[in-house]
Design a protein around this motif. Sequence first.
Motif, mmCIF file in Angstrom:
data_model
loop_
_atom_site.group_PDB
_atom_site.id
_atom_site.type_symbol
_atom_site.label_atom_id
_atom_site.label_comp_id
_atom_site.label_asym_id
_atom_site.label_seq_id
_atom_site.Cartn_x
_atom_site.Cartn_y
_atom_site.Cartn_z
ATOM 1 N N LYS A 90 0.833 -1.207 0.000
ATOM 2 C CA LYS A 90 0.000 0.000 0.000
ATOM 3 C C LYS A 90 0.864 1.253 0.000
ATOM 4 N N ARG A 93 2.406 1.683 -3.467
ATOM 5 C CA ARG A 93 1.446 2.222 -4.434
ATOM 6 C C ARG A 93 1.208 3.716 -4.203
ATOM 7 N N GLY A 108 8.616 3.753 -6.903
ATOM 8 C CA GLY A 108 8.108 3.304 -5.616
ATOM 9 C C GLY A 108 9.117 3.392 -4.494
#
Length: 129
Positions: A90, A93, A108
């Motif tokens: 999470k 993302r 990321g």
Amino acid sequence: MNNLFTRSKILTLSLVSAFFLGMLPFNFAPAARAQTNNNLAVRGRLSQYSTWTAPYLTRSSRGKAVRDVQAVLKWLGFYNGAIDGIYGPKTARAVIAFQDSQRLVSDGRVGPLTWQALISSVPPVRNRF
């Protein structure tokens, strides 16, 4: 006939009750929040980091820096998970979405350019006096 009269009174009372209950101000938010996540708190979280001395964060990183990044991303609207200090899927993302919004390389990972974008995305706290 008595049965019909009772049903109509119950129906009327139910509709009136539902109408007035619908007007009450319900708040389903928790009564006391464990973490304050306003501009001052977010700016305070980032004040200890500089662009070049902040830790490099990747998936599986853990700790205070990850919690601070999660809090900032949550404040900015990119992250909706728990602020737990674990750089999981999470968080990755959310970092990718933030990097996309800042036109950075969407890898990321939180490196110097992402730290700089995070720090500059939180407006400075203005003194009220």
